[in-house]
Design a protein around this motif. Structure first.
Motif, PDB file in Angstrom:
ATOM      1  N   LEU A   1       4.511  12.927  -2.649  1.00 25.16           N
ATOM      2  CA  LEU A   1       4.366  11.574  -2.105  1.00 25.16           C
ATOM      3  C   LEU A   1       2.960  11.024  -2.308  1.00 25.16           C
ATOM      4  O   LEU A   1       2.764   9.813  -2.386  1.00 25.16           O
TER       5      LEU A   1
ATOM      6  N   ARG B   1       9.571   4.024  -2.202  1.00 22.85           N
ATOM      7  CA  ARG B   1      10.527   5.144  -2.162  1.00 22.85           C
ATOM      8  C   ARG B   1      10.119   6.207  -1.144  1.00 22.85           C
ATOM      9  O   ARG B   1      10.714   7.283  -1.098  1.00 22.85           O
ATOM     10  N   PHE B   2       9.067   5.926  -0.388  1.00 23.65           N
ATOM     11  CA  PHE B   2       8.617   6.897   0.614  1.00 23.65           C
ATOM     12  C   PHE B   2       9.742   7.108   1.623  1.00 23.65           C
ATOM     13  O   PHE B   2      10.214   6.157   2.248  1.00 23.65           O
ATOM     14  N   PRO B   3      10.185   8.354   1.808  1.00 21.39           N
ATOM     15  CA  PRO B   3      11.321   8.563   2.716  1.00 21.39           C
ATOM     16  C   PRO B   3      10.883   8.558   4.183  1.00 21.39           C
ATOM     17  O   PRO B   3      10.652   9.609   4.783  1.00 21.39           O
ATOM     18  N   THR B   4      10.762   7.370   4.736  1.00 20.27           N
ATOM     19  CA  THR B   4      10.380   7.316   6.156  1.00 20.27           C
ATOM     20  C   THR B   4      11.120   6.179   6.853  1.00 20.27           C
ATOM     21  O   THR B   4      11.356   5.127   6.260  1.00 20.27           O
ATOM     22  N   THR B   5      11.470   6.402   8.097  1.00 19.75           N
ATOM     23  CA  THR B   5      12.253   5.408   8.839  1.00 19.75           C
ATOM     24  C   THR B   5      11.320   4.419   9.550  1.00 19.75           C
ATOM     25  O   THR B   5      10.126   4.680   9.734  1.00 19.75           O
TER      26      THR B   5
ATOM     27  N   ARG C   1       1.359  11.510  -4.962  1.00 18.85           N
ATOM     28  CA  ARG C   1       1.255  11.461  -6.438  1.00 18.85           C
ATOM     29  C   ARG C   1       0.301  12.528  -6.967  1.00 18.85           C
ATOM     30  O   ARG C   1      -0.514  12.278  -7.856  1.00 18.85           O
TER      31      ARG C   1
ATOM     32  N   ASN D   1      16.608   3.027  12.265  1.00 22.53           N
ATOM     33  CA  ASN D   1      16.822   4.250  11.475  1.00 22.53           C
ATOM     34  C   ASN D   1      16.909   3.995   9.970  1.00 22.53           C
ATOM     35  O   ASN D   1      17.227   4.898   9.208  1.00 22.53           O
ATOM     36  N   ARG D   2      16.623   2.760   9.581  1.00 21.93           N
ATOM     37  CA  ARG D   2      16.640   2.436   8.147  1.00 21.93           C
ATOM     38  C   ARG D   2      15.359   2.940   7.494  1.00 21.93           C
ATOM     39  O   ARG D   2      14.302   3.014   8.121  1.00 21.93           O
ATOM     40  N   LEU D   3      15.438   3.256   6.196  1.00 23.48           N
ATOM     41  CA  LEU D   3      14.232   3.632   5.461  1.00 23.48           C
ATOM     42  C   LEU D   3      13.416   2.374   5.188  1.00 23.48           C
ATOM     43  O   LEU D   3      13.987   1.306   4.919  1.00 23.48           O
ATOM     44  N   ILE D   4      12.100   2.504   5.203  1.00 26.83           N
ATOM     45  CA  ILE D   4      11.223   1.339   5.035  1.00 26.83           C
ATOM     46  C   ILE D   4      11.458   0.663   3.683  1.00 26.83           C
ATOM     47  O   ILE D   4      11.414  -0.560   3.577  1.00 26.83           O
TER      48      ILE D   4
ATOM     49  N   ARG E   1      16.642  10.977   5.006  1.00 24.81           N
ATOM     50  CA  ARG E   1      16.609   9.768   5.841  1.00 24.81           C
ATOM     51  C   ARG E   1      15.402   9.831   6.770  1.00 24.81           C
ATOM     52  O   ARG E   1      15.508   9.672   7.976  1.00 24.81           O
ATOM     53  N   GLY E   2      14.245  10.101   6.221  1.00 24.79           N
ATOM     54  CA  GLY E   2      13.014  10.151   7.024  1.00 24.79           C
ATOM     55  C   GLY E   2      12.103  11.258   6.501  1.00 24.79           C
ATOM     56  O   GLY E   2      12.541  12.111   5.713  1.00 24.79           O
ATOM     57  N   PHE E   3      10.836  11.209   6.920  1.00 24.73           N
ATOM     58  CA  PHE E   3       9.837  12.168   6.422  1.00 24.73           C
ATOM     59  C   PHE E   3      10.124  13.585   6.921  1.00 24.73           C
ATOM     60  O   PHE E   3      10.142  14.544   6.158  1.00 24.73           O
TER      61      PHE E   3
ATOM     62  N   GLU F   1      14.166   0.255   2.192  1.00 23.22           N
ATOM     63  CA  GLU F   1      15.444  -0.473   2.157  1.00 23.22           C
ATOM     64  C   GLU F   1      15.331  -1.876   2.761  1.00 23.22           C
ATOM     65  O   GLU F   1      16.284  -2.639   2.740  1.00 23.22           O
TER      66      GLU F   1
ATOM     67  N   GLU G   1       9.663   6.059  12.465  1.00 20.05           N
ATOM     68  CA  GLU G   1       8.556   6.947  12.076  1.00 20.05           C
ATOM     69  C   GLU G   1       7.295   6.143  11.765  1.00 20.05           C
ATOM     70  O   GLU G   1       6.188   6.542  12.140  1.00 20.05           O
ATOM     71  N   VAL G   2       7.471   5.004  11.073  1.00 21.36           N
ATOM     72  CA  VAL G   2       6.302   4.183  10.722  1.00 21.36           C
ATOM     73  C   VAL G   2       5.653   3.623  11.986  1.00 21.36           C
ATOM     74  O   VAL G   2       4.432   3.698  12.160  1.00 21.36           O
TER      75      VAL G   2
ATOM     76  N   PHE H   1       1.238   8.519   4.267  1.00 21.51           N
ATOM     77  CA  PHE H   1       1.872   7.190   4.188  1.00 21.51           C
ATOM     78  C   PHE H   1       0.844   6.088   3.970  1.00 21.51           C
ATOM     79  O   PHE H   1       1.041   5.194   3.150  1.00 21.51           O
TER      80      PHE H   1
ATOM     81  N   PHE I   1       0.817  -1.199   0.000  1.00 21.24           N
ATOM     82  CA  PHE I   1       0.000   0.000   0.000  1.00 21.24           C
ATOM     83  C   PHE I   1       0.854   1.253   0.000  1.00 21.24           C
ATOM     84  O   PHE I   1       0.408   2.321  -0.335  1.00 21.24           O
ATOM     85  N   PHE I   2       2.115   1.098   0.397  1.00 25.44           N
ATOM     86  CA  PHE I   2       2.947   2.305   0.441  1.00 25.44           C
ATOM     87  C   PHE I   2       3.990   2.283  -0.666  1.00 25.44           C
ATOM     88  O   PHE I   2       4.389   1.239  -1.152  1.00 25.44           O
ATOM     89  N   ASN I   3       4.390   3.490  -1.025  1.00 27.74           N
ATOM     90  CA  ASN I   3       5.402   3.682  -2.039  1.00 27.74           C
ATOM     91  C   ASN I   3       6.764   3.267  -1.458  1.00 27.74           C
ATOM     92  O   ASN I   3       7.187   3.813  -0.443  1.00 27.74           O
TER      93      ASN I   3
ATOM     94  N   PHE J   1       1.299  13.240   8.085  1.00 29.37           N
ATOM     95  CA  PHE J   1       2.250  12.172   7.765  1.00 29.37           C
ATOM     96  C   PHE J   1       1.521  10.833   7.634  1.00 29.37           C
ATOM     97  O   PHE J   1       1.717  10.078   6.680  1.00 29.37           O
TER      98      PHE J   1
END
Lengths: 247, 274
Positions: free
Chosen positions: B35, A91-95, B37, A133-136, B215-217, A138, A98-99, B160, A87-89, B156
């Motif tokens: 994000l 490439r979404f920049p989130t750790t 789209r 701290n990894r992006l989702i 490295r994060g939102f 990755e 954060e998720v 997401f 459901f998520f992209n 956020f």
């Protein structure tokens, strides 16, 4: 009598004239651990979305903790794991952190916790320490699924709705996940609805079975299911045996 | 000319104050829009702004006052088409955008063709920003940024995973409507900075620049804001020093920073080894 968590009365849902659920009746009580099974297109995901107020019924009524699901206020009592992982992209920049912290939004909105401790706890519980701290995007599919499970569990909910939670997990992680659910159900009296295609394995962990095919075909304990002649004639005794042999 | 003398001009000060706020605003909203789209929403709504400006000029009204309500209504139109009419976001934007530009061309033609004023809105002129416009930019930018700050977690979560956000009790429809309105207001403000033709660049380029190495939102929003602010300030300086159009210069600095971010990720980022 244990508290009623969800109650459906003559619930029907139709999309563009196509009936997805028809005349569904059941009550889920506190402490129930229900395996929700049924063939593809049987309405399993629609039913849990109705429970959460994400889809409105076209007929009948459903309540969640005594209120209409859309009006239910204490959302921090619910943990939800959606069906699809894509459901998520990616490439979404989130750790990872954060998720997971999204699972605490309802708690924060109720002004109850900032959530740092809860996040630390669930990160440790699901073995995500090195990934925080990894992006989702990755992570591998299994790691992503662990993160989404962590998001559903972080607020220590009273009622957990899990839609196909283990499809991307390797057997070892899958086992420990079911142990964790068992512990939540036994020790914290968490109510669990687990949607699964694993009809042969569902009896291993759930205490009740709901078989859905647009309507409720069976809802009750495994002993009742396994000794029911009606179910034997409906499923065939071989299928009944497959469902019952691990219980 | 030295820096002190450059900064002593009133029109430069106004351009830097209003432009800085608007550029940060565009960057923050841009991250969310890209994000989700909805990258082309800036383009679509700026075409509606063109229709609004043409209408204002035909009626001899102040362009900002006429464009703002029209663009806000159009943004709700896009949202409703997506929700109710089974139209994908990009198609809904294209429909509303076409209506805006068609009305603009018709009105401009009826009222005597494309005059100098209409061209100034098409290509923008941040150096001619008025005191009233700067006041509007400051008040609206601060309001929008405050709204985003207070509803950061909710925005956020919706960005997401909208279904999970709904299940968590977040009023998704209300927040989506507010976000659309904020985007509409931002697009109208941005037309003075870079012009109708280049508005979407200010929304999209800082966001995609940030995504190269974020490295994060939260980190992406910070990088996009810094990149956008830097482009604005550098663009104003360069355009004044070399006598170039400010809007186009600001956009080209943004593009330059995007290329830099891309190269940085390629050679030094976490994907460099892939």
């Amino acid at each position: 009598m244990p508290l009623t968590i969800v109650e459906a009365r003559d619930l029907s849902v139709a999309f563009d004239g196509r009936q997805v659920l028809s005349g569904v009746n059941f009550s889920i009580r506190q402490g129930d651990y229900i395996g929700l099974v049924g063939p593809n297109g049987s309405g399993k995901s629609t039913l849990i979305k109705c429970m959460l107020g994400l889809i409105r019924s076209s007929h009948g009524a459903i309540s969640l903790f005594g209120s209409a699901p859309v009006e239910m206020k204490n959302r921090e009592r619910i943990g939800y794991l959606p069906q699809r992982m894509d459901f998520f992209n990616p490439r979404f920049p989130t750790t990872v952190t954060e998720v997971i912290s999204q699972g605490l939004i309802a708690t924060r909105r109720a002004g109850k916790s900032s959530g740092r401790e809860e996040i630390e706890k669930v990160i440790e519980l699901l073995d995500l320490l090195g990934l925080r701290n990894r992006l989702i995007g990755e992570l591998s599919g299994g790691q992503q699924q662990r993160v989404i499970i962590a998001r559903a569990l972080v607020n220590e909910p009273d009622f957990l709705i899990l839609d196909e939670p283990t499809s991307a997990l390797d057997p070892e992680v899958r086992e420990s996940f079911f142990e964790l659910l068992h512990e939540l159900n036994e020790k914290k009296r968490a109510t669990i609805v687990l949607v699964t295609h694993d009809i042969g394995g569902v009896g291993q962990y759930a205490t009740k079975l709901m078989y859905l095919d647009k309507k409720v075909i069976f809802f009750g304990g495994f002993d009742e299911f396994c000794h029911s002649e009606n179910m034997a004639s409906f499923f065939g005794s071989a299928s009944q045996h497959i469902i019952c042999h691990k219980h | 000319m030295d820096l002190i003398e450059f900064l002593s001009y009133g029109f430069i000060q106004r351009a830097l104050i209003a432009g800085s706020l608007i550029s940060v605003l565009c960057a923050v909203l841009g991250v969310v829009l890209v994000l989700r789209r909805l990258s082309m929403i800036g383009d679509g709504l700026s075409h509606v702004t063109f229709g609004g400006v043409a209408l204002a000029m035909a009626l001899n009204f102040y362009p900002l006052a006429v464009s703002l309500p029209i663009v806000v209504l159009s943004s709700f139109g896009i949202l409703k088409m997506m929700e109710k009419a089974r139209v994908f976001g990009d198609a809904a934007i294209a429909v509303v955008s076409s209506i805006g530009i068609a009305i603009g061309i018709l009105l401009a033609s009826i009222s005597g063709g494309f005059n100098v004023d209409l061209f100034s809105y098409l290509f923008g002129n941040i150096l001619s920003i008025s005191t009233l416009e700067i006041a509007a930019a400051v008040v609206i930018s601060l309001m929008v940024l405050a709204a985003i700050y207070f509803y950061f977690d909710e925005i956020f979560s919706i960005t997401f995973d909208e279904e999970f956000a709904r299940a968590s009790g977040i009023p998704v429809d209300r927040i989506n409507a507010v976000m659309m309105m904020l985007t509409a207001v931002t697009v109208v403000l941005t037309m003075k900075v870079v012009g109708i033709m280049l508005t979407s660049a200010l929304l999209v380029i800082p966001a995609v620049t940030a995504f190269q190495n974020a490295r994060g939102f939260r980190n992406a929003i910070i990088i996009a804001s810094i990149s956008s602010l830097l482009s604005l300030v550098a663009g104003v300086f360069i355009s004044f020093a070399l006598n170039l159009p400010a809007g186009a210069t600001i956009v080209m600095v943004n593009v330059f920073l995007f290329c830099g971010a891309f190269l940085f990720r390629h050679f030094f980022g976490s994907h460099a080894a892939e």
